[in-house]
Structure formats: structure tokens, C-alpha cells
Design an enzyme around this catalytic site. Structure first.
Site, PDB file in Angstrom:
ATOM      1  N   HIS A 121      -7.351   4.244   6.011  1.00 56.92           N
ATOM      2  CA  HIS A 121      -7.876   3.024   5.056  1.00 56.92           C
ATOM      3  C   HIS A 121      -9.134   2.441   5.325  1.00 56.92           C
ATOM      4  O   HIS A 121      -9.373   1.455   4.794  1.00 56.92           O
ATOM      5  CB  HIS A 121      -6.743   1.907   5.541  1.00 56.92           C
ATOM      6  CG  HIS A 121      -5.056   2.018   5.098  1.00 56.92           C
ATOM      7  ND1 HIS A 121      -5.065   2.405   3.467  1.00 56.92           N
ATOM      8  CD2 HIS A 121      -4.062   2.123   5.541  1.00 56.92           C
ATOM      9  CE1 HIS A 121      -3.689   2.649   3.364  1.00 56.92           C
ATOM     10  NE2 HIS A 121      -3.039   2.315   4.429  1.00 56.92           N
ATOM     11  N   ASP A 158       0.590  10.410   3.363  1.00 58.50           N
ATOM     12  CA  ASP A 158       1.266   8.904   3.933  1.00 58.50           C
ATOM     13  C   ASP A 158       1.725   8.173   2.638  1.00 58.50           C
ATOM     14  O   ASP A 158       1.224   8.308   1.701  1.00 58.50           O
ATOM     15  CB  ASP A 158       0.013   8.314   4.455  1.00 58.50           C
ATOM     16  CG  ASP A 158       0.277   6.950   5.327  1.00 58.50           C
ATOM     17  OD1 ASP A 158       0.507   7.001   6.488  1.00 58.50           O
ATOM     18  OD2 ASP A 158       0.645   5.937   4.427  1.00 58.50           O
ATOM     19  N   HIS A 160       1.297   5.236   1.838  1.00 56.05           N
ATOM     20  CA  HIS A 160       0.112   4.242   1.470  1.00 56.05           C
ATOM     21  C   HIS A 160      -0.998   5.005   0.924  1.00 56.05           C
ATOM     22  O   HIS A 160      -1.496   6.084   1.577  1.00 56.05           O
ATOM     23  CB  HIS A 160      -0.396   3.451   2.416  1.00 56.05           C
ATOM     24  CG  HIS A 160       0.809   2.498   3.147  1.00 56.05           C
ATOM     25  ND1 HIS A 160       1.476   2.626   4.215  1.00 56.05           N
ATOM     26  CD2 HIS A 160       1.372   1.320   2.770  1.00 56.05           C
ATOM     27  CE1 HIS A 160       2.643   2.074   4.404  1.00 56.05           C
ATOM     28  NE2 HIS A 160       2.644   0.740   3.155  1.00 56.05           N
ATOM     29  N   ASP A 242       5.358   7.572   6.868  1.00 56.86           N
ATOM     30  CA  ASP A 242       6.313   6.412   6.306  1.00 56.86           C
ATOM     31  C   ASP A 242       6.602   6.431   4.890  1.00 56.86           C
ATOM     32  O   ASP A 242       7.381   5.556   4.568  1.00 56.86           O
ATOM     33  CB  ASP A 242       5.230   5.193   6.625  1.00 56.86           C
ATOM     34  CG  ASP A 242       3.843   5.578   6.118  1.00 56.86           C
ATOM     35  OD1 ASP A 242       3.421   6.745   5.844  1.00 56.86           O
ATOM     36  OD2 ASP A 242       2.917   4.651   6.390  1.00 56.86           O
TER      37      ASP A 242
END
Length: 306
Positions: A121, A158, A160, A242
Site C-alpha cells: 500500500h 492480497d 486489498h 487476508d
């Protein structure tokens, strides 16, 4: 047998009580690695110059200067620094670079970097989403610029979207970035329309609750064809766990066997075009039991035990 890079300093990045990206994640990862046939290495310490492969020096200096002598410093709503955070982040960069060097040098075909904080990120000059430096993007630039590769690929599974990796490599025509992720979800980026300056970014958003079957369909029809056409000389993985059904931060409903399947298919493609060379780096995964099982499945495949 796969290489595994880790270091005690990763436990020195301490987040406030109740934060999902916590030291206990390392214990879950180690439990997942237990019993696997891996060659353990210490992640070396990178310097700030390595960070400048992707980030401006002023940004790297700003992060370093913000590290507190005690307690926490907060960089955004959920990204914190503790006294040990800079060393941990620089060892994540150094460990992933060492893994790239080892795999491209023929020491091993595959490597996994069990590091924290995560990195995907972190944008060009902005820490966010628990992340300080774009670890995998920096590793891709090392493979391209230091080792002279002409085509590298990153697969980010991931839950996200890896907005930071996308931002750092938006103009990098030698690197394919392919991401699957739940949408809508933090950070709000990752639509299929976001394709990079050279059409080298592939975003495959997935609806919440869609499960492993839909993931497999999307990878086989969207991401894997582009990966095979790209014919990378090295495949990097942003390995976030996740998307697991038990994870508290999202809802894609994957299981550990989905990570084993996904890793197997990535390794098959790497065997065809990249001499089997794969480097994987830990990103998310916040339910400890799910993280343990998913790491065991993922690294088990990398180590040839899947």
C-alpha cells in the site's frame, strides 16, 4: 527446497494494542513453516538508498526522521511507527532483495520472505495501509536494473488492492503487475480500467463472498493468460492471506487449499517461462490460525511439498 528469509527485527515493529498488523502474526507464520523443508536465511539490512529505487529520497528520510524514541508515531489513520519499525522495514526490503539475488544467482528456485511491516500500500511518497516502503516493487526494480532482466511480473493476491505497487510501477514498462482483490474494499483502487502507462497493469476485482471457485475462474481467464503472454524471467508474489474466510478485515471466503492451488499454478507458469524462479513476500493476513494454515499451504508448494 525453498529459501526462507526472516529476522528477529521484524518483531521490533510494534503496533498499538488491538491493531491487526501485530507481532503475533510472525508467530503464526513460524508455526505455518514448522515441519517444512526450507533453508533459513537472515534478512539483511538494506539502506535508504535501496528504498530510492522506487521512492524519493526525501520521502525515505521523512519516514526515518519520524521514528519515535519510545511509544508510537502515526503516519496515517492506521499506519504506525515504533522505535524498531525502520529496521524492520529496511530488513523487509533487504530480505526481499537478497531473495531475488539468491534466486537469480541459482542458489534456489524459490524463496519466501517472512517479513513485516507489509509494503504493497505504500505509494510513491505516502505511507498507508500499515505499509512504509513498497517492498515488492523495490525488489522488481532490483531485478530489472541490477540484474538486467527485461521482463518481471508481480502477482498480488492480497484481499486489498496493491495501490502502492501500482503507483510505484505505473510507468515501468518492464514489469507486469497483476492483482486480484475484493471490491469494494479499502483502499478503493483497483478497477479493471486502471491499466498502467503501458497497459502492463491487470486488475481483477472480485465481489465479496465470491469464494475460491470464482477466484480460480478469474485467474484462469484474466490473470494467467496475461502472465503467460508476458513470459517473465522472474515472478514475484505479494502474498497476502487476508482473503481467507476467517479473516476479520474482508470477505472473499477463500480457504488454505485455494492458496495451494494458486501457488501451484503460478509455479507452473514460472517453470514454463522463468526457469521456475519465484520470490514471495508476506503482505496481509490477520486471523492467526488462518494465516498459519495459509502460509503452510503456500510455502509448502514453494518448497515442493504441496
Amino acid at each position: 527446497m525453498a529459501l526462507v528469509f526472516s529476522h528477529a527485527a521484524f518483531a521490533g515493529h510494534v503496533t498499538p494494542p488491538g491493531h491487526p498488523e501485530r507481532v503475533d502474526r510472525l508467530r503464526a507464520v513460524e508455526a505455518g513453516l514448522a515441519g517444512l523443508e526450507v533453508d533459513r536465511r537472515e534478512a539483511p539490512l538494506a539502506d535508504l538508498d535501496a528504498v530510492t529505487r522506487c521512492h524519493p529520497r526525501a520521502y525515505a528520510d521523512r519516514v526515518a526522521a519520524a521514528v519515535p524514541k519510545a511509544g508510537w508515531a502515526q503516519l496515517d489513520g492506521d499506519t504506525f511507527l515504533s522505535p524498531g519499525s525502520l529496521e524492520a522495514a529496511l530488513r523487509a526490503v533487504g530480505g526481499t532483495a537478497a531473495a531475488v539475488d539468491a534466486v537469480l544467482g541459482g542458489t534456489a528456485e524459490k524463496a519466501f520472505v517472512a517479513c513485516r511491516p507489509p509494503g504493497h500500500h505504500a505509494e510513491t511518497a505516502k505511507a498507508m495501509g500499515f505499509c512504509l516502503f513498497g517492498t515488492v516493487a523495490i525488489a522488481a526494480k532490483r531485478a530489472l536494473d541490477h540484474h538486467g532482466l527485461s521482463r518481471v511480473a508481480i502477482v498480488d493476491f492480497d484481499v486489498h488492492h496493491g495501490n502502492g505497487t501500482q503507483d510505484l510501477l505505473w510507468d515501468e514498462g518492464r514489469c507486469l503487475f497483476a492483482s486480484s482483490h475484493q471490491m469494494p474494499l479499502y483502499p478503493g483502487t483497483g478497477s479493471a480500467r486502471e491499466q498502467g502507462a503501458h497497459g502492463q497493469i491487470v486488475n481483477a476485482p472480485l465481489p465479496g463472498g465470491s469464494g475460491g471457485a470464482e477466484m480460480r475462474r478469474v485467474y484462469e481467464t484474466v490473470i494467467f493468460p496475461r502472465l503467460m503472454d508476458w513470459r517473465p524471467e522472474l515472478v514475484l508474489i505479494s502474498a497476502g492471506f487476508d482473503a481467507h474466510a476467517d479473516d476479520p478485515l474482508a470477505g472473499l471466503e477463500w480457504q488454505a487449499e485455494d492458496y495451494a492451488w494458486l501457488t501451484t499454478r503460478i509455479c507452473e507458469i514460472a517453470a514454463d517461462c522463468a526457469a521456475g524462479r519465484v520470490v514471495s513476500c508476506l503482505e496481509g493476513g490477520y486471523d492467526l490460525a488462518a494465516l498459519q494454515a495459509s502460509v503452510a499451504a503456500h510455502v509448502g508448494v514453494l518448497a515442493g511439498q504441496g
